[in-house]
Design an enzyme around this catalytic site. Structure first.
Site, mmCIF file in Angstrom:
data_model
loop_
_atom_site.group_PDB
_atom_site.id
_atom_site.type_symbol
_atom_site.label_atom_id
_atom_site.label_comp_id
_atom_site.label_asym_id
_atom_site.label_seq_id
_atom_site.Cartn_x
_atom_site.Cartn_y
_atom_site.Cartn_z
ATOM 1 N N ASP A 1 33.204 40.545 36.625
ATOM 2 C CA ASP A 1 34.667 40.492 36.690
ATOM 3 C C ASP A 1 35.139 39.521 37.765
ATOM 4 O O ASP A 1 36.128 38.804 37.585
ATOM 5 C CB ASP A 1 35.238 41.879 37.006
ATOM 6 C CG ASP A 1 35.106 42.826 35.826
ATOM 7 O OD1 ASP A 1 34.685 42.361 34.747
ATOM 8 O OD2 ASP A 1 35.407 44.016 35.989
ATOM 9 N N LEU B 1 47.317 43.565 34.331
ATOM 10 C CA LEU B 1 47.889 43.637 35.673
ATOM 11 C C LEU B 1 47.564 42.359 36.425
ATOM 12 O O LEU B 1 46.484 41.780 36.236
ATOM 13 C CB LEU B 1 47.319 44.828 36.446
ATOM 14 C CG LEU B 1 47.793 46.227 36.049
ATOM 15 C CD1 LEU B 1 46.985 47.275 36.803
ATOM 16 C CD2 LEU B 1 49.276 46.406 36.326
ATOM 17 N N GLU C 1 47.019 54.477 43.184
ATOM 18 C CA GLU C 1 46.006 55.297 42.510
ATOM 19 C C GLU C 1 44.739 54.480 42.261
ATOM 20 O O GLU C 1 44.787 53.246 42.213
ATOM 21 C CB GLU C 1 46.563 55.806 41.180
ATOM 22 C CG GLU C 1 46.884 54.690 40.215
ATOM 23 C CD GLU C 1 47.897 55.070 39.143
ATOM 24 O OE1 GLU C 1 47.771 54.548 38.023
ATOM 25 O OE2 GLU C 1 48.823 55.866 39.422
ATOM 26 N N LYS D 1 41.848 52.489 40.417
ATOM 27 C CA LYS D 1 41.834 51.685 39.181
ATOM 28 C C LYS D 1 40.531 51.956 38.432
ATOM 29 O O LYS D 1 39.469 51.482 38.830
ATOM 30 C CB LYS D 1 41.957 50.200 39.508
ATOM 31 C CG LYS D 1 42.037 49.318 38.270
ATOM 32 C CD LYS D 1 42.196 47.854 38.646
ATOM 33 C CE LYS D 1 42.262 46.979 37.406
ATOM 34 N NZ LYS D 1 41.027 47.012 36.606
ATOM 35 N N ARG E 1 43.815 48.740 23.283
ATOM 36 C CA ARG E 1 44.834 47.843 23.823
ATOM 37 C C ARG E 1 45.122 46.695 22.865
ATOM 38 O O ARG E 1 46.251 46.248 22.734
ATOM 39 C CB ARG E 1 44.391 47.295 25.183
ATOM 40 C CG ARG E 1 45.496 46.496 25.866
ATOM 41 C CD ARG E 1 45.093 46.034 27.239
ATOM 42 N NE ARG E 1 44.145 44.939 27.193
ATOM 43 C CZ ARG E 1 44.010 44.020 28.144
ATOM 44 N NH1 ARG E 1 44.744 44.096 29.227
ATOM 45 N NH2 ARG E 1 43.124 43.065 28.044
ATOM 46 N N LYS F 1 41.932 44.503 44.069
ATOM 47 C CA LYS F 1 40.532 44.554 43.653
ATOM 48 C C LYS F 1 39.618 44.677 44.874
ATOM 49 O O LYS F 1 39.754 43.936 45.847
ATOM 50 C CB LYS F 1 40.158 43.293 42.851
ATOM 51 C CG LYS F 1 40.982 43.092 41.583
ATOM 52 C CD LYS F 1 40.776 44.196 40.553
ATOM 53 C CE LYS F 1 39.489 44.062 39.799
ATOM 54 N NZ LYS F 1 39.468 43.019 38.781
ATOM 55 N N CYS G 1 -2.830 53.274 30.763
ATOM 56 C CA CYS G 1 -4.029 53.783 30.079
ATOM 57 C C CYS G 1 -4.843 52.712 29.366
ATOM 58 O O CYS G 1 -5.957 52.982 28.900
ATOM 59 C CB CYS G 1 -3.640 54.875 29.076
ATOM 60 S SG CYS G 1 -2.688 54.263 27.670
ATOM 61 N N CYS H 1 3.875 52.376 24.439
ATOM 62 C CA CYS H 1 2.518 52.923 24.405
ATOM 63 C C CYS H 1 2.577 54.223 23.605
ATOM 64 O O CYS H 1 3.360 55.114 23.933
ATOM 65 C CB CYS H 1 2.015 53.202 25.823
ATOM 66 S SG CYS H 1 0.462 54.140 25.861
ATOM 67 N N CYS I 1 -1.699 59.272 27.648
ATOM 68 C CA CYS I 1 -1.431 58.263 28.682
ATOM 69 C C CYS I 1 -1.047 58.953 29.994
ATOM 70 O O CYS I 1 -0.109 59.757 30.027
ATOM 71 C CB CYS I 1 -0.298 57.347 28.222
ATOM 72 S SG CYS I 1 0.249 56.174 29.479
#
Length: 720
Positions: free
Chosen positions: A60, A110, A140, A142, A163, A344, A441, A456, A461
Site C-alpha cells: 500500500d 479517503l 477511529e 482504519k 464498493r 496512515k 525421511c 511427502c 515421515c
C-alpha cells in the site's frame, strides 16, 4: 485483462517510477506530462490487481507514493488533469461476475495523511471553510478489509454490495448473509428510519487468518498475502457455503443514507452509537471524540503504538468531522470527502539479504520453502526468516539466493517478501532448487495435479509424525497441558512416542528421564494426558489431523456418527450430504481410514481408554460446583448476564460484585477498575475470557448461546 508479458512490463515500470518520483515539484511541464502518463498507466494496473483480483503486487505504501506523485503533478499543472485520471474517480473493483447495483450515495475513497503536518493542514482547511476556531473530530481505527454497503428497508437486510467503482457495486447479498455479524433484522424503525444504507468492512481476525493460511498451505493451495486479500477474495466466492467457512466478520463504521432525511443523527459518533445499539459490530468503543487537532494527533499516536495488540489488521486511523451537518458545508471531490482523512501508520518494511532457502515438512506432508535472512528489525521484532510459500511464489517473484529483498511485516502476520531489488544483483545470485526427496525421511516427493505444493506422502515421515503429535496435543484438540514442542521432539527421538497412541502408555520413569522434568512436573504431564482421554468426539476427530477436517467439519461429522470407527465404513455419499463437506473432504476421510497404520493408532488409543465414541456427559451441574464468578468488561462469547446463567447452570454462583468469597474474576474488554482493584485486594484469581471459555466449552453450545443472545432485544436508551 493483462497478459503475463504485459504484467511483467508494468511491474518493471512501477519499480522505475518509484525510483524517479522523489521530487516531482522540480519537473518541467514536458517532464511532468510524460511522468503523469506513466503514473496513470501503472496506477490503473495496480487498481485492477488490488480491487478486482484482490491480489496486489505492491505494498500500500508504494501505491500511495505513486498516487501522491500524480496528485502533486496535477496540482502544479492543472492542465494535465484528464477526466479519466485515477485522482478524479474511485478505482473500480467490478469484476463482472455479479450483478451491479447503484449505491444510494457515492462510496468514495479517503484522502491520506502521513504526518502530523499533513493532519494539521487538513484541520486548517476544515477550519477555514467552516469558520470554526476548534473543530470536533471523531477518530477511529482504519480497518484493512473489503468495503461493503448494506441496505436495510423496513428493518430487514435487503441488499449487500461491494464498493465497486464508487457509484455502482456488485450485489453479493447472499454471500454477506452468511456472515454472522450482519443482522438480518435491525429495528431502525425505533428511530423513525424506514430505509438505511450502512458502510462497513468485511475483515478476518489475525488469528483466524493465520489458521486459514495454514489450512490452505496444508491443502496445497496458495496462501493469502494478508488479511485484506483473504476477506476480499472470500466475499466474491460464487458459493455462499464457501464464504461461510472463512470465519469472516463485518464491522460497520458509517451511516451513509437514511429515509426520511430528518431521522439522520446529528453527529457521526451518535450514528455509531445507534448502530452499536441495534446489534451491529461497530468501532463505537474504539472511537474517540477529540476537541481539536492536538487531541487527534495524540490519539493517533496512541493507536500506532498498540496496533499489534488489536485483533484485526489496521493500517491507520480515520479522522472525521463529527458534526454531520458540516459535511454538506465541506463537500466532496470526485475521489474523497473533504470532511474526513485517513492518517496512515508508518509501514513496517526493511531491506535485507536472502542468504539461504531451507525446506520444512508440514503435518500433512506439504513442503514449504523458508527464506533465511540477514537479521533485520521490523516493528520492534528481529526477523531472520520468512515464508516463501511455494514454488509458484518463488518463480513469480524470481527470488534467488543472495538477492536483496524488501520484507514487510503486518501485525501478527508472518513477514513476507514483497519485492526483489533486481537492480542490486551482482550475478552471483543462485536460483532456488526445489528438492526431489523429502528433507526429513528421504522419500520421493510428489506434486498432485490440482495443487501448487509438493508433498511427502510417507505416513511414517518423522517430521510429519512430530507435527501430528503436536496437533493432537493442541488446545483446540486434546488440550494436553505441558506437552510442548521440545518435549514432543524428545519423546519422539527417544522412541517413547512415535505416534499419538504411544502418549497414553508413557510411564513416570519415561518422563523423569527427560531433561527439565522433576517428579512434580512429570506427574502433572501424566495427569494432563489422562484427562485428555475424555475429550468430546469432535475434538478427537479434529485431533487426528485428517486432511481438510478442521474444527467446524469435525463437529458436523460428530453429529452423525456414534464412534470414530463408523467412519471406516460410512458411505462417501452420506458424508457428502453434510453441509460444507464435498467430494475432496469426504475422499480424504476415507483415505485416512484405508491406511493400516492409522487404524493401528486408533486401536492403541481405544485400548488405552481414550474416548472414541460420543461422550455421555457427566452431570453438568457439578462442573463449577462451589465456585463463585464475577465478570467485568465486555465479553465476545455472550453478554455478562448470559455468562452468569451458564455459571449457574453448571453448578456455580454468579455475582455482580467482588468479595473475599469470589473465586474467579473473568476479565473482558474494557474492564472496570473497581472490580480489578477489589480482586487484587482480596486475592481473587483473575482469568481471561478465553480461560473461562475453556472451562465451559465441553458442556455448553457456545455458538447456539451466542445466536440466542443476539436475538434478545437490546435495551435502547436515549441516543440523540
Amino acid at each position: 485483462m493483462f497478459t503475463p508479458e504485459r504484467e511483467k512490463e508494468l511491474q518493471e515500470k512501477t519499480r522505475e517510477l518509484l525510483r524517479k518520483i522523489k521530487d516531482v515539484k522540480v519537473l518541467s511541464f514536458e517532464e511532468a506530462k510524460k511522468l503523469a502518463e506513466d503514473l496513470r498507466e501503472v496506477i490503473r494496473y495496480h487498481d485492477y490487481k488490488y480491487y478486482v483480483e484482490a491480489n496486489p503486487v505492491i505494498p500500500d505504501y508504494d501505491y500511495d507514493r505513486l498516487f501522491r506523485a500524480l496528485k502533486e503533478i496535477e496540482k502544479k499543472y492543472p492542465e494535465l488533469i484528464t477526466p479519466d485520471s485515477p485522482t478524479q474517480r474511485v478505482a473500480s473493483e467490478i469484476s463482472g461476475e455479479f450483478p451491479t447495483v447503484k449505491h444510494y450515495t457515492p462510496m468514495l475513497s479517503l484522502d491520506n495523511a502521513y504526518s502530523e503536518d499533513e493532519l494539521r493542514e487538513f484541520d486548517r482547511r476544515v477550519r477555514q471553510i467552516t469558520g470554526l476556531e476548534v473543530v470536533e473530530y471523531a477518530v477511529e481505527p482504519k480497518l484493512d478489509g473489503a468495503g461493503i454497503a448494506l441496505v436495510y428497508e423496513n428493518d430487514l437486510f435487503v441488499r449487500g454490495a461491494t464498493r465497486g467503482d464508487g457509484e455502482y457495486g456488485e450485489d453479493i447479498t447472499n454471500n454477506l448473509k452468511t456472515i454472522k455479524t450482519i443482522p438480518l433484522k435491525a429495528e431502525f424503525s425505533r428511530f423513525g428510519i424506514k430505509l438505511a444504507e450502512i458502510r462497513g468492512e468485511v475483515v478476518i481476525r489475525k488469528d483466524e487468518f493465520q489458521k486459514l493460511n495454514k489450512e490452505r498451505m496444508e491443502e496445497g493451495l496458495p496462501p493469502f498475502a494478508n488479511p485484506r486479500n483473504a476477506a476480499a477474495g472470500s466475499i466474491r466466492q460464487k458459493d455462499p457455503k464457501e464464504v461461510a467457512k472463512r470465519n469472516l466478520e463485518a464491522i460497520v463504521y458509517h451511516l451513509s443514507y437514511v429515509e426520511p432525511p430528518e431521522t439522520e443523527p446529528p453527529t457521526h459518533y451518535e450514528s455509531l452509537k445507534m448502530l452499536h445499539t441495534l446489534g451491529f459490530k461497530t468501532l463505537f468503543k474504539d472511537t474517540k471524540v477529540c476537541k481539536g487537532i492536538d487531541e487527534v494527533i495524540e490519539y493517533c499516536k496512541e493507536w500506532e503504538k498498540k496496533r499489534d495488540s488489536y485483533p484485526y489488521e489496521i493500517d491507520g486511523m480515520v479522522v472525521k468531522v463529527n458534526d454531520r451537518r458540516l459535511w454538506k458545508v465541506l463537500g466532496y471531490t470526485s475521489h474523497h470527502p473533504r470532511w474526513a482523512i485517513a492518517y496512515k501508520f508508518k509501514p513496517r518494511r526493511a531491506v535485507t539479504k536472502l542468504v539461504d532457502v531451507v525446506f520444512q515438512v508440514g503435518r500433512t506432508g506439504t513442503i514449504t520453502p523458508v527464506g533465511k535472512l540477514e537479521p533485520v528489525e521490523l516493528g520492534g521484532v528481529t526477523v531472520s526468516s520468512v515464508s516463501l510459500f511455494n514454488e509458484d511464489f518463488i518463480r513469480e517473484k524470481d527470488i534467488r539466493i543472495g538477492d536483496w529483498v524488501v520484507v514487510e511485516r503486518a501485525g501478527d502476520v508472518i513477514p513476507y517478501v514483497v519485492e526483489v531489488l533486481k537492480e542490486k544483483r551482482t550475478g552471483e545470485e543462485k536460483p532456488v532448487e526445489f528438492p526431489k526427496y523429502c528433507p526429513s525421511c528421504g522419500s520421493e516427493l510428489v506434486k498432485l495435479p490440482e495443487e501448487v505444493a509438493i508433498r511427502c506422502i510417507n505416513i511414517s515421515c518423522p517430521a510429519q509424525s512430530v507435527l501430528r503429535i503436536k496437533h493432537w496435543a493442541s488446545r483446540d484438540a486434546m488440550d494436553i497441558r505441558g506437552l510442548g514442542d521440545a518435549t514432543i521432539k524428545l519423546l519422539f527421538n527417544r522412541g517413547l512416542a512415535k505416534d499419538v497412541g504411544d502418549l497414553y502408555y508413557l510411564k513416570l520413569t519415561d518422563i523423569l528421564k527427560l531433561p527439565g522434568f522433576g517428579e512434580k512436573s512429570a506427574m502433572n504431564l501424566l495427569k494432563a494426558i489422562e484427562e485428555s482421554k475424555n475429550r468430546p468426539l469432535d475434538r478427537v476427530l479434529y485431533g487426528l489431523g485428517i486432511r481438510y477436517v478442521g474444527q467446524t467439519t469435525a463437529k458436523k461429522i460428530a453429529e452423525i456418527i456414534n464412534s470414530v470407527w463408523d467412519l471406516k465404513d460410512i458411505p462417501l455419499e452420506k458424508l457428502m450430504r453434510l453441509e460444507g463437506i464435498g467430494y475432496k473432504v469426504a475422499r480424504s476421510i476415507k483415505e485416512f481410514f484405508n491406511i493400516p497404520q492409522n487404524l493401528e493408532v486408533l486401536k492403541k488409543l481405544e485400548k488405552a481408554g481414550v474416548n472414541l465414541a460420543k461422550k455421555v456427559k457427566e452431570k453438568v451441574a457439578d462442573v463449577l460446583k462451589g465456585k463463585t464468578f464475577v465478570f467485568t468488561g465486555t465479553l465476545d462469547c455472550c453478554s455478562r448476564e448470559k455468562a452468569g446463567e451458564i455459571v449457574e447452570m453448571l453448578g456455580g454462583k454468579f455475582s455482580n460484585s467482588v468479595t473475599s468469597k469470589t473465586d474467579y474474576l473473568v476479565v473482558g474488554k474494557d474492564p472496570g477498575a473497581t472490580k480489578l482493584s477489589k480482586a487484587k485486594k482480596y486475592g481473587v484469581k483473575t482469568i481471561t475470557e478465553e480461560e473461562f471459555v475453556n472451562m465451559i466449552k465441553d458442556y455448553v453450545d457456545l455458538e447456539k448461546i451466542k445466536k440466542e443472545d443476539k436475538k434478545e432485544k437490546p435495551k435502547i436508551g436515549r441516543l440523540f
